[in-house]
Design a protein around this motif. Structure first.
Motif, mmCIF file in Angstrom:
data_model
loop_
_atom_site.group_PDB
_atom_site.id
_atom_site.type_symbol
_atom_site.label_atom_id
_atom_site.label_comp_id
_atom_site.label_asym_id
_atom_site.label_seq_id
_atom_site.Cartn_x
_atom_site.Cartn_y
_atom_site.Cartn_z
ATOM 1 N N ALA A 33 0.835 -1.198 0.000
ATOM 2 C CA ALA A 33 0.000 0.000 0.000
ATOM 3 C C ALA A 33 0.872 1.251 0.000
ATOM 4 C CB ALA A 33 -0.932 0.004 1.207
ATOM 5 N N PHE A 34 2.007 1.166 0.671
ATOM 6 C CA PHE A 34 2.945 2.297 0.689
ATOM 7 C C PHE A 34 3.825 2.301 -0.560
ATOM 8 C CE2 PHE A 34 7.185 3.996 1.786
ATOM 9 C CZ PHE A 34 6.814 5.315 2.031
ATOM 10 N N GLU A 35 4.244 1.120 -0.982
ATOM 11 C CA GLU A 35 5.169 1.024 -2.114
ATOM 12 C C GLU A 35 4.489 1.301 -3.457
ATOM 13 O OE1 GLU A 35 6.472 -2.954 -1.672
ATOM 14 O OE2 GLU A 35 7.539 -2.594 0.216
ATOM 15 N N LEU A 36 3.237 0.846 -3.612
ATOM 16 C CA LEU A 36 2.559 0.916 -4.911
ATOM 17 C C LEU A 36 1.274 1.733 -4.898
ATOM 18 C CD1 LEU A 36 2.825 -2.897 -5.783
ATOM 19 C CD2 LEU A 36 4.420 -1.094 -6.449
ATOM 20 N N GLY A 37 0.816 2.119 -3.720
ATOM 21 C CA GLY A 37 -0.486 2.773 -3.603
ATOM 22 C C GLY A 37 -0.577 4.133 -4.286
ATOM 23 N N THR A 38 -1.807 4.542 -4.541
ATOM 24 C CA THR A 38 -2.048 5.882 -5.060
ATOM 25 C C THR A 38 -1.644 6.899 -3.999
ATOM 26 O OG1 THR A 38 -4.301 5.910 -4.176
ATOM 27 C CG2 THR A 38 -4.004 5.027 -6.412
ATOM 28 N N ASP A 39 -1.633 8.169 -4.356
ATOM 29 C CA ASP A 39 -1.279 9.210 -3.378
ATOM 30 C C ASP A 39 -2.185 9.124 -2.156
ATOM 31 O OD1 ASP A 39 0.707 10.111 -5.021
ATOM 32 O OD2 ASP A 39 -0.439 11.789 -5.830
ATOM 33 N N TYR A 40 -3.467 8.903 -2.386
ATOM 34 C CA TYR A 40 -4.430 8.815 -1.280
ATOM 35 C C TYR A 40 -4.091 7.647 -0.359
ATOM 36 C CZ TYR A 40 -8.842 7.978 1.163
ATOM 37 O OH TYR A 40 -9.795 7.762 2.128
ATOM 38 N N ILE A 41 -3.890 6.477 -0.932
ATOM 39 C CA ILE A 41 -3.606 5.282 -0.132
ATOM 40 C C ILE A 41 -2.262 5.404 0.577
ATOM 41 C CG2 ILE A 41 -3.111 2.804 -0.275
ATOM 42 C CD1 ILE A 41 -5.196 2.670 -2.524
ATOM 43 N N ARG A 42 -1.259 5.893 -0.131
ATOM 44 C CA ARG A 42 0.082 6.003 0.457
ATOM 45 C C ARG A 42 0.105 6.978 1.638
ATOM 46 N NH1 ARG A 42 2.362 6.859 -3.829
ATOM 47 N NH2 ARG A 42 2.686 9.126 -3.754
ATOM 48 N N THR A 43 -0.591 8.114 1.512
ATOM 49 C CA THR A 43 -0.596 9.075 2.615
ATOM 50 C C THR A 43 -1.406 8.559 3.800
ATOM 51 O OG1 THR A 43 -2.415 10.261 1.521
ATOM 52 C CG2 THR A 43 -0.187 11.087 1.167
ATOM 53 N N LYS A 44 -2.442 7.768 3.538
ATOM 54 C CA LYS A 44 -3.183 7.134 4.634
ATOM 55 C C LYS A 44 -2.273 6.164 5.390
ATOM 56 C CE LYS A 44 -7.448 8.754 4.455
ATOM 57 N NZ LYS A 44 -8.053 9.479 5.606
ATOM 58 N N TYR A 45 -1.457 5.457 4.658
ATOM 59 C CA TYR A 45 -0.492 4.531 5.258
ATOM 60 C C TYR A 45 0.493 5.302 6.142
ATOM 61 C CZ TYR A 45 2.959 0.691 5.386
ATOM 62 O OH TYR A 45 3.821 -0.306 5.774
ATOM 63 N N GLN A 46 1.042 6.381 5.594
ATOM 64 C CA GLN A 46 2.023 7.173 6.334
ATOM 65 C C GLN A 46 1.419 7.768 7.600
ATOM 66 O OE1 GLN A 46 2.977 9.619 2.801
ATOM 67 N NE2 GLN A 46 5.121 9.133 3.161
ATOM 68 N N CYS A 47 0.211 8.272 7.488
ATOM 69 C CA CYS A 47 -0.430 8.892 8.651
ATOM 70 C C CYS A 47 -0.649 7.874 9.759
ATOM 71 C CB CYS A 47 -1.755 9.528 8.242
ATOM 72 S SG CYS A 47 -2.559 10.437 9.582
ATOM 73 N N PHE A 48 -1.124 6.679 9.387
ATOM 74 C CA PHE A 48 -1.414 5.674 10.408
ATOM 75 C C PHE A 48 -0.155 5.259 11.158
ATOM 76 C CE2 PHE A 48 -2.088 1.295 11.877
ATOM 77 C CZ PHE A 48 -3.181 1.519 12.708
ATOM 78 N N THR A 49 0.980 5.200 10.460
ATOM 79 C CA THR A 49 2.222 4.793 11.129
ATOM 80 C C THR A 49 2.678 5.819 12.158
ATOM 81 O OG1 THR A 49 3.608 5.810 9.400
ATOM 82 C CG2 THR A 49 2.986 3.490 9.112
ATOM 83 N N LYS A 50 2.179 7.047 12.056
ATOM 84 C CA LYS A 50 2.605 8.111 12.976
ATOM 85 C C LYS A 50 1.631 8.332 14.132
ATOM 86 C CE LYS A 50 5.261 10.637 9.487
ATOM 87 N NZ LYS A 50 5.470 11.940 8.808
ATOM 88 N N LEU A 51 0.447 7.749 14.055
ATOM 89 C CA LEU A 51 -0.561 8.000 15.089
ATOM 90 C C LEU A 51 -0.099 7.562 16.469
ATOM 91 C CD1 LEU A 51 -3.943 7.030 13.349
ATOM 92 C CD2 LEU A 51 -2.857 9.284 13.546
ATOM 93 N N SER A 52 0.613 6.455 16.545
ATOM 94 C CA SER A 52 1.033 5.921 17.845
ATOM 95 C C SER A 52 2.015 6.844 18.556
ATOM 96 C CB SER A 52 1.649 4.539 17.678
ATOM 97 O OG SER A 52 2.808 4.608 16.861
ATOM 98 N N GLN A 53 2.617 7.778 17.831
ATOM 99 C CA GLN A 53 3.592 8.691 18.417
ATOM 100 C C GLN A 53 2.935 9.898 19.090
ATOM 101 O OE1 GLN A 53 6.290 9.751 15.228
ATOM 102 N NE2 GLN A 53 6.374 7.645 14.478
ATOM 103 N N LEU A 54 1.631 10.032 18.919
ATOM 104 C CA LEU A 54 0.927 11.192 19.459
ATOM 105 C C LEU A 54 0.526 10.982 20.909
ATOM 106 C CD1 LEU A 54 -1.468 11.874 16.434
ATOM 107 C CD2 LEU A 54 0.731 12.977 16.912
ATOM 108 N N ALA A 55 0.451 12.055 21.656
ATOM 109 C CA ALA A 55 0.016 11.964 23.055
ATOM 110 C C ALA A 55 -1.430 11.513 23.151
ATOM 111 C CB ALA A 55 0.186 13.333 23.720
ATOM 112 N N ILE A 56 -2.220 11.808 22.120
ATOM 113 C CA ILE A 56 -3.641 11.477 22.118
ATOM 114 C C ILE A 56 -3.887 10.044 21.625
ATOM 115 C CG2 ILE A 56 -4.179 12.192 19.741
ATOM 116 C CD1 ILE A 56 -6.289 13.139 22.804
#
Length: 232
Positions: A33-56
């Motif tokens: 999904a990150f390697e081949l996905g469309t811009d929409y799919i790839r950015t969703k992938y990137q965002c999800f990987t960063k959620l765990s780093q948030l205080a919320i």
């Protein structure tokens, strides 16, 4: 950046929409999904990987919709619903083929019912499925998985199109059609064609929360979207 601005001591719950396209069949991240996905799919992938780093993060519920249907004359049609009438025109031809593939679908009204429930219900009544790597709460939105053949059969039954002999749409035959008709496909579309089974563990609909499902079947979708058999 928006979630970083939320105060965990005040904000009780965050409901974040992602897409089931970034998950594999075990509800873990799908690398392609990150390697081949469309811009929409790839950015969703990137965002999800960063959620765990948030205080919320402990208060975030990530929703992963599968194939979304919905829309009418007063509301925008979803991408797949907007193209469905054109696909239906080919039912008399599609009924002669079968394919090795699986999918989930859900109507936007059912998504809205789930979200309304998540907004109002106590924490201890939320169905929680946590990511093994970062303990984020994940909910895949979709009716139980069905095969592509079952979907074709139900659509044909709705339009009273009888099914006789069916030809297996194998990978080689599919590639033949792609070449003959010069069909343009991006990397993600071609990966999807080979991956075939976009299924997930423990998909959720309103019925999981004791609510009524709005569109649990293909026939319900056809009726709700007012798709007729004109020209078939």
């Amino acid at each position: 950046a928006l979630m970083e601005m939320l105060n965990p001591n005040i904000c009780e719950r965050v409901i974040y929409f992602s897409t089931a396209s970034i998950l594999d069949r075990q509800n873990q991240l799908l690398p392609q999904a990150f390697e081949l996905g469309t811009d929409y799919i790839r950015t969703k992938y990137q965002c999800f990987t960063k959620l765990s780093q948030l205080a919320i993060a402990p208060k975030i519920i990530t929703l992963f919709p599968t194939l979304v249907f919905g829309g009418d004359t007063n509301k925008p049609y979803s991408h797949i619903s907007g193209g469905l009438p054109d696909v239906v025109k080919w039912v008399s031809l599609i009924r002669w083929f079968k394919a090795d593939a699986s999918l989930h679908f859900i109507h936007a009204q059912d998504i809205a019912r789930v979200v309304s429930y998540l907004v109002e219900c106590p924490n201890d009544r939320i169905l929680q499925s946590s990511d093994e790597e970062n303990s984020l709460q994940k909910i895949v939105l979709g009716n139980p998985a069905m095969t592509a053949n079952q979907a074709i059969e139900q659509i044909c039954a709705y339009f009273n199109q009888k099914i006789y002999v069916r030809i297996l749409l194998s990978a080689s035959l599919t590639n033949f059609f792609i070449k003959v008709f010069r069909i343009q496909m991006d990397d993600w579309s071609y990966f999807s064609l080979t991956y075939r089974h976009f299924t997930y563990q423990n998909p959720v609909t309103p019925s999981n929360f004791g609510l009524r499902n709005y569109c649990p079947t293909i026939a319900d979708l056809m009726k709700e979207l007012k798709i007729r058999d004109e020209g078939l």
